[in-house]
Design a protein around this motif. Sequence first.
Motif, PDB file in Angstrom:
ATOM      1  N   GLU A  44       0.831  -1.201   0.000  1.00 41.85           N
ATOM      2  CA  GLU A  44       0.000   0.000   0.000  1.00 41.85           C
ATOM      3  C   GLU A  44       0.870   1.257   0.000  1.00 41.85           C
ATOM      4  O   GLU A  44       1.907   1.309   0.657  1.00 41.85           O
ATOM      5  N   LEU A  45       0.405   2.246  -0.738  1.00 40.74           N
ATOM      6  CA  LEU A  45       0.981   3.586  -0.676  1.00 40.74           C
ATOM      7  C   LEU A  45       0.019   4.449   0.138  1.00 40.74           C
ATOM      8  O   LEU A  45      -1.172   4.517  -0.173  1.00 40.74           O
ATOM      9  N   ASP A  46       0.536   5.088   1.180  1.00 44.70           N
ATOM     10  CA  ASP A  46      -0.327   5.924   2.017  1.00 44.70           C
ATOM     11  C   ASP A  46      -0.888   7.093   1.223  1.00 44.70           C
ATOM     12  O   ASP A  46      -2.088   7.355   1.261  1.00 44.70           O
ATOM     13  N   LEU A  47      -0.001   7.814   0.540  1.00 49.48           N
ATOM     14  CA  LEU A  47      -0.419   8.962  -0.272  1.00 49.48           C
ATOM     15  C   LEU A  47       0.392   8.990  -1.555  1.00 49.48           C
ATOM     16  O   LEU A  47       1.574   8.638  -1.550  1.00 49.48           O
ATOM     17  N   VAL A  48      -0.241   9.433  -2.612  1.00 46.63           N
ATOM     18  CA  VAL A  48       0.456   9.751  -3.856  1.00 46.63           C
ATOM     19  C   VAL A  48       0.086  11.193  -4.154  1.00 46.63           C
ATOM     20  O   VAL A  48      -1.102  11.533  -4.196  1.00 46.63           O
ATOM     21  N   VAL A  49       1.114  12.036  -4.306  1.00 49.95           N
ATOM     22  CA  VAL A  49       0.873  13.456  -4.525  1.00 49.95           C
ATOM     23  C   VAL A  49       1.693  13.952  -5.702  1.00 49.95           C
ATOM     24  O   VAL A  49       2.678  13.334  -6.102  1.00 49.95           O
ATOM     25  N   ARG A  50       1.260  15.079  -6.236  1.00 47.89           N
ATOM     26  CA  ARG A  50       2.068  15.795  -7.213  1.00 47.89           C
ATOM     27  C   ARG A  50       2.604  17.022  -6.495  1.00 47.89           C
ATOM     28  O   ARG A  50       1.856  17.800  -5.921  1.00 47.89           O
ATOM     29  N   ASP A  51       3.918  17.137  -6.509  1.00 46.96           N
ATOM     30  CA  ASP A  51       4.604  18.269  -5.888  1.00 46.96           C
ATOM     31  C   ASP A  51       5.393  18.971  -6.983  1.00 46.96           C
ATOM     32  O   ASP A  51       6.470  18.518  -7.362  1.00 46.96           O
ATOM     33  N   GLY A  52       4.813  20.024  -7.549  1.00 52.07           N
ATOM     34  CA  GLY A  52       5.412  20.666  -8.713  1.00 52.07           C
ATOM     35  C   GLY A  52       5.372  19.688  -9.873  1.00 52.07           C
ATOM     36  O   GLY A  52       4.319  19.155 -10.213  1.00 52.07           O
ATOM     37  N   ASP A  53       6.524  19.394 -10.471  1.00 49.05           N
ATOM     38  CA  ASP A  53       6.598  18.431 -11.571  1.00 49.05           C
ATOM     39  C   ASP A  53       6.821  17.005 -11.090  1.00 49.05           C
ATOM     40  O   ASP A  53       6.812  16.079 -11.892  1.00 49.05           O
ATOM     41  N   ALA A  54       7.062  16.819  -9.802  1.00 47.20           N
ATOM     42  CA  ALA A  54       7.387  15.487  -9.278  1.00 47.20           C
ATOM     43  C   ALA A  54       6.124  14.721  -8.881  1.00 47.20           C
ATOM     44  O   ALA A  54       5.194  15.276  -8.301  1.00 47.20           O
ATOM     45  N   LEU A  55       6.132  13.438  -9.189  1.00 51.54           N
ATOM     46  CA  LEU A  55       5.122  12.505  -8.709  1.00 51.54           C
ATOM     47  C   LEU A  55       5.739  11.831  -7.492  1.00 51.54           C
ATOM     48  O   LEU A  55       6.836  11.267  -7.577  1.00 51.54           O
ATOM     49  N   VAL A  56       5.047  11.907  -6.356  1.00 50.72           N
ATOM     50  CA  VAL A  56       5.646  11.511  -5.088  1.00 50.72           C
ATOM     51  C   VAL A  56       4.796  10.473  -4.370  1.00 50.72           C
ATOM     52  O   VAL A  56       3.601  10.678  -4.159  1.00 50.72           O
ATOM     53  N   ALA A  57       5.431   9.355  -3.999  1.00 48.00           N
ATOM     54  CA  ALA A  57       4.811   8.389  -3.095  1.00 48.00           C
ATOM     55  C   ALA A  57       5.213   8.804  -1.687  1.00 48.00           C
ATOM     56  O   ALA A  57       6.397   9.037  -1.414  1.00 48.00           O
ATOM     57  N   VAL A  58       4.244   8.918  -0.805  1.00 48.29           N
ATOM     58  CA  VAL A  58       4.510   9.388   0.555  1.00 48.29           C
ATOM     59  C   VAL A  58       4.172   8.285   1.550  1.00 48.29           C
ATOM     60  O   VAL A  58       3.036   7.811   1.599  1.00 48.29           O
ATOM     61  N   GLU A  59       5.160   7.903   2.331  1.00 43.30           N
ATOM     62  CA  GLU A  59       4.971   6.973   3.435  1.00 43.30           C
ATOM     63  C   GLU A  59       4.770   7.800   4.696  1.00 43.30           C
ATOM     64  O   GLU A  59       5.577   8.685   5.005  1.00 43.30           O
ATOM     65  N   VAL A  60       3.685   7.542   5.409  1.00 47.18           N
ATOM     66  CA  VAL A  60       3.395   8.267   6.637  1.00 47.18           C
ATOM     67  C   VAL A  60       3.625   7.318   7.808  1.00 47.18           C
ATOM     68  O   VAL A  60       3.075   6.214   7.842  1.00 47.18           O
ATOM     69  N   ARG A  61       4.450   7.750   8.752  1.00 45.68           N
ATOM     70  CA  ARG A  61       4.746   6.955   9.946  1.00 45.68           C
ATOM     71  C   ARG A  61       4.332   7.775  11.156  1.00 45.68           C
ATOM     72  O   ARG A  61       4.808   8.884  11.360  1.00 45.68           O
ATOM     73  N   THR A  62       3.421   7.222  11.952  1.00 50.90           N
ATOM     74  CA  THR A  62       2.879   7.933  13.109  1.00 50.90           C
ATOM     75  C   THR A  62       3.193   7.159  14.373  1.00 50.90           C
ATOM     76  O   THR A  62       3.033   5.934  14.413  1.00 50.90           O
ATOM     77  N   ARG A  63       3.631   7.876  15.381  1.00 55.65           N
ATOM     78  CA  ARG A  63       3.946   7.269  16.671  1.00 55.65           C
ATOM     79  C   ARG A  63       3.385   8.136  17.797  1.00 55.65           C
ATOM     80  O   ARG A  63       3.230   9.338  17.651  1.00 55.65           O
TER      81      ARG A  63
END
Length: 127
Positions: free
Chosen positions: A43-62
């Motif tokens: 699973e990918l937590d988030l997929v975002v577009r940041d300017g020209d970049a396509l970004v997979a974002v892993e979110v770690r919460t504690r």
Amino acid sequence: MFPGVGALSRREVGAHGERLAEAHLVAGGAEVLDRNWRCRWGELDLVVRDGDALVAVEVRTRRTTAAGTPLESVTPVKVARLRRLLGAWCADHPGRVRSGALRLDVVGVLLEPTGEASVQHVRGVGA
């Protein structure tokens, strides 16, 4: 602020952290393309577009740093899995992929007992 952090289940803590991470990214100008995208490899937590970049974002919460910070929990094995997952997301969404960089980011969220949260965003993990 999110009162009663200690009473939250592990799943609720994770979901709350993902909402805080998303708000942080959007405030920074990112456009959310997908949330909690799953395939057979994970699973990918988030997929975002940041300017020209396509970004997979892993979110770690504690809730504590007793076992290390949220960011420290992302291992090289996890980074390799995220890289494969981003490739799978791109293959599954060809119309949403533009020319530009692909990137892996990690957002660490530390929830304090008071309900306050600190958010750390690391861009380009494993680059």
